[in-house]
Scaffold this motif. Structure first.
Motif, PDB file in Angstrom:
ATOM      1  N   GLN A  69       0.830  -1.206   0.000  1.00 38.63           N
ATOM      2  CA  GLN A  69       0.000   0.000   0.000  1.00 38.63           C
ATOM      3  C   GLN A  69       0.864   1.256   0.000  1.00 38.63           C
ATOM      4  O   GLN A  69       0.595   2.226  -0.682  1.00 38.63           O
ATOM      5  CB  GLN A  69      -0.923   0.018   1.227  1.00 38.63           C
ATOM      6  CG  GLN A  69      -2.068  -0.952   1.155  1.00 38.63           C
ATOM      7  CD  GLN A  69      -2.950  -0.707  -0.060  1.00 38.63           C
ATOM      8  OE1 GLN A  69      -3.315   0.430  -0.362  1.00 38.63           O
ATOM      9  NE2 GLN A  69      -3.265  -1.766  -0.785  1.00 38.63           N
ATOM     10  N   TRP A  70       1.911   1.208   0.802  1.00 39.36           N
ATOM     11  CA  TRP A  70       2.804   2.361   0.951  1.00 39.36           C
ATOM     12  C   TRP A  70       3.474   2.689  -0.383  1.00 39.36           C
ATOM     13  O   TRP A  70       3.541   3.850  -0.788  1.00 39.36           O
ATOM     14  CB  TRP A  70       3.846   2.058   2.032  1.00 39.36           C
ATOM     15  CG  TRP A  70       4.837   3.157   2.237  1.00 39.36           C
ATOM     16  CD1 TRP A  70       6.131   3.175   1.831  1.00 39.36           C
ATOM     17  CD2 TRP A  70       4.601   4.401   2.920  1.00 39.36           C
ATOM     18  NE1 TRP A  70       6.721   4.357   2.203  1.00 39.36           N
ATOM     19  CE2 TRP A  70       5.805   5.134   2.877  1.00 39.36           C
ATOM     20  CE3 TRP A  70       3.492   4.967   3.553  1.00 39.36           C
ATOM     21  CZ2 TRP A  70       5.930   6.403   3.438  1.00 39.36           C
ATOM     22  CZ3 TRP A  70       3.624   6.222   4.111  1.00 39.36           C
ATOM     23  CH2 TRP A  70       4.836   6.917   4.046  1.00 39.36           C
ATOM     24  N   ASN A  71       3.965   1.654  -1.073  1.00 37.85           N
ATOM     25  CA  ASN A  71       4.620   1.873  -2.359  1.00 37.85           C
ATOM     26  C   ASN A  71       3.630   2.413  -3.392  1.00 37.85           C
ATOM     27  O   ASN A  71       3.987   3.261  -4.206  1.00 37.85           O
ATOM     28  CB  ASN A  71       5.253   0.571  -2.870  1.00 37.85           C
ATOM     29  CG  ASN A  71       6.466   0.189  -2.048  1.00 37.85           C
ATOM     30  OD1 ASN A  71       7.055   1.045  -1.379  1.00 37.85           O
ATOM     31  ND2 ASN A  71       6.833  -1.075  -2.064  1.00 37.85           N
ATOM     32  N   LYS A  72       2.411   1.911  -3.319  1.00 39.83           N
ATOM     33  CA  LYS A  72       1.374   2.380  -4.229  1.00 39.83           C
ATOM     34  C   LYS A  72       1.111   3.865  -3.980  1.00 39.83           C
ATOM     35  O   LYS A  72       1.036   4.662  -4.910  1.00 39.83           O
ATOM     36  CB  LYS A  72       0.086   1.582  -3.980  1.00 39.83           C
ATOM     37  CG  LYS A  72      -0.651   1.213  -5.251  1.00 39.83           C
ATOM     38  CD  LYS A  72      -1.616   0.088  -5.006  1.00 39.83           C
ATOM     39  CE  LYS A  72      -3.039   0.579  -4.900  1.00 39.83           C
ATOM     40  NZ  LYS A  72      -3.975  -0.498  -4.525  1.00 39.83           N
ATOM     41  N   PHE A  73       1.000   4.202  -2.695  1.00 41.39           N
ATOM     42  CA  PHE A  73       0.746   5.586  -2.316  1.00 41.39           C
ATOM     43  C   PHE A  73       1.891   6.491  -2.759  1.00 41.39           C
ATOM     44  O   PHE A  73       1.692   7.554  -3.335  1.00 41.39           O
ATOM     45  CB  PHE A  73       0.555   5.663  -0.793  1.00 41.39           C
ATOM     46  CG  PHE A  73       0.486   7.073  -0.276  1.00 41.39           C
ATOM     47  CD1 PHE A  73      -0.665   7.823  -0.447  1.00 41.39           C
ATOM     48  CD2 PHE A  73       1.580   7.640   0.371  1.00 41.39           C
ATOM     49  CE1 PHE A  73      -0.727   9.120   0.020  1.00 41.39           C
ATOM     50  CE2 PHE A  73       1.518   8.941   0.841  1.00 41.39           C
ATOM     51  CZ  PHE A  73       0.361   9.680   0.663  1.00 41.39           C
ATOM     52  N   MET A  74       3.141   6.048  -2.484  1.00 40.58           N
ATOM     53  CA  MET A  74       4.303   6.860  -2.840  1.00 40.58           C
ATOM     54  C   MET A  74       4.423   6.997  -4.357  1.00 40.58           C
ATOM     55  O   MET A  74       4.842   8.041  -4.854  1.00 40.58           O
ATOM     56  CB  MET A  74       5.594   6.241  -2.267  1.00 40.58           C
ATOM     57  CG  MET A  74       5.755   6.430  -0.769  1.00 40.58           C
ATOM     58  SD  MET A  74       5.391   8.096  -0.170  1.00 40.58           S
ATOM     59  CE  MET A  74       6.928   8.947  -0.554  1.00 40.58           C
ATOM     60  N   GLY A  75       4.051   5.943  -5.086  1.00 45.71           N
ATOM     61  CA  GLY A  75       4.078   5.996  -6.542  1.00 45.71           C
ATOM     62  C   GLY A  75       3.126   7.054  -7.061  1.00 45.71           C
ATOM     63  O   GLY A  75       3.494   7.865  -7.916  1.00 45.71           O
ATOM     64  N   LYS A  76       1.924   7.083  -6.495  1.00 44.05           N
ATOM     65  CA  LYS A  76       0.928   8.078  -6.882  1.00 44.05           C
ATOM     66  C   LYS A  76       1.405   9.473  -6.519  1.00 44.05           C
ATOM     67  O   LYS A  76       1.259  10.418  -7.286  1.00 44.05           O
ATOM     68  CB  LYS A  76      -0.388   7.797  -6.146  1.00 44.05           C
ATOM     69  CG  LYS A  76      -1.394   7.088  -7.025  1.00 44.05           C
ATOM     70  CD  LYS A  76      -2.717   7.009  -6.296  1.00 44.05           C
ATOM     71  CE  LYS A  76      -3.546   5.868  -6.866  1.00 44.05           C
ATOM     72  NZ  LYS A  76      -4.505   5.348  -5.914  1.00 44.05           N
ATOM     73  N   PHE A  77       1.976   9.576  -5.326  1.00 45.50           N
ATOM     74  CA  PHE A  77       2.459  10.860  -4.833  1.00 45.50           C
ATOM     75  C   PHE A  77       3.554  11.408  -5.745  1.00 45.50           C
ATOM     76  O   PHE A  77       3.541  12.569  -6.126  1.00 45.50           O
ATOM     77  CB  PHE A  77       2.996  10.677  -3.409  1.00 45.50           C
ATOM     78  CG  PHE A  77       3.540  11.927  -2.796  1.00 45.50           C
ATOM     79  CD1 PHE A  77       2.690  12.925  -2.340  1.00 45.50           C
ATOM     80  CD2 PHE A  77       4.908  12.109  -2.669  1.00 45.50           C
ATOM     81  CE1 PHE A  77       3.190  14.078  -1.784  1.00 45.50           C
ATOM     82  CE2 PHE A  77       5.419  13.261  -2.107  1.00 45.50           C
ATOM     83  CZ  PHE A  77       4.552  14.253  -1.657  1.00 45.50           C
ATOM     84  N   ASN A  78       4.498  10.545  -6.116  1.00 42.40           N
ATOM     85  CA  ASN A  78       5.599  10.975  -6.983  1.00 42.40           C
ATOM     86  C   ASN A  78       5.099  11.351  -8.377  1.00 42.40           C
ATOM     87  O   ASN A  78       5.611  12.291  -8.982  1.00 42.40           O
ATOM     88  CB  ASN A  78       6.656   9.869  -7.093  1.00 42.40           C
ATOM     89  CG  ASN A  78       7.504   9.800  -5.845  1.00 42.40           C
ATOM     90  OD1 ASN A  78       7.670  10.803  -5.151  1.00 42.40           O
ATOM     91  ND2 ASN A  78       8.021   8.622  -5.534  1.00 42.40           N
ATOM     92  N   LYS A  79       4.108  10.621  -8.853  1.00 41.99           N
ATOM     93  CA  LYS A  79       3.525  10.910 -10.157  1.00 41.99           C
ATOM     94  C   LYS A  79       2.889  12.301 -10.134  1.00 41.99           C
ATOM     95  O   LYS A  79       3.063  13.088 -11.062  1.00 41.99           O
ATOM     96  CB  LYS A  79       2.468   9.846 -10.472  1.00 41.99           C
ATOM     97  CG  LYS A  79       2.291   9.591 -11.949  1.00 41.99           C
ATOM     98  CD  LYS A  79       1.389   8.401 -12.158  1.00 41.99           C
ATOM     99  CE  LYS A  79       0.524   8.622 -13.372  1.00 41.99           C
ATOM    100  NZ  LYS A  79      -0.534   7.619 -13.476  1.00 41.99           N
TER     101      LYS A  79
END
Ligand code: ZN
Length: 126
Positions: A69-79
């Motif tokens: 979940q964290w990686n998914k969130f950070m991926g969205k955040f970075n995008k």
């Protein structure tokens, strides 16, 4: 040492819970709101429960789920961050034909944009 033997200990999820607990504790201090105080206490209790848990495989699975979940969130955040930095130099238009996002450099005046996906053309001010 012996006490911790066979117990789960700390992991990324545990650190996240501890950080969230600290955040809630600070919020309760600033907002003078008991709700956040109780949330902080509950989070601390939960993080201790996980640390001393003997059900290691279950705690491990929780941590894996958390990291996903964290990686998914950070991926969205970075995008999103990337999109914001591009907005300084580019306009991002959505094709009226197929909803494809098209990046156009700023400051070119009125231009005709041709969608690379469906071939639809439309006029936009850049
Ligand atoms: Zn299109």
């Amino acid at each position: 040492m012996r006490f911790m033997q066979g117990r789960y200990g700390m992991d990324q999820f545990g650190r996240f819970i501890a950080a969230a607990a600290l955040f809630c504790a600070l919020l309760s201090m600033f907002l003078r709101h008991n709700l956040f105080y109780w949330i902080a206490l509950a989070l601390i209790a939960y993080s201790y429960f996980r640390m001393f848990s003997r059900n290691i495989s279950k705690r491990y699975a929780e941590n894996v789920a958390f990291q996903k979940q964290w990686n998914k969130f950070m991926g969205k955040f970075n995008k999103q961050k990337n999109l914001w930095s591009q907005r300084r130099y580019y306009h991002i238009y959505t094709c009226p034909g197929c909803r494809q996002k098209i990046r156009i450099p700023k400051g070119k005046g009125k231009i005709e944009v041709r969608c690379p996906k469906c071939g639809e053309t439309f006029i936009r001010k850049s």
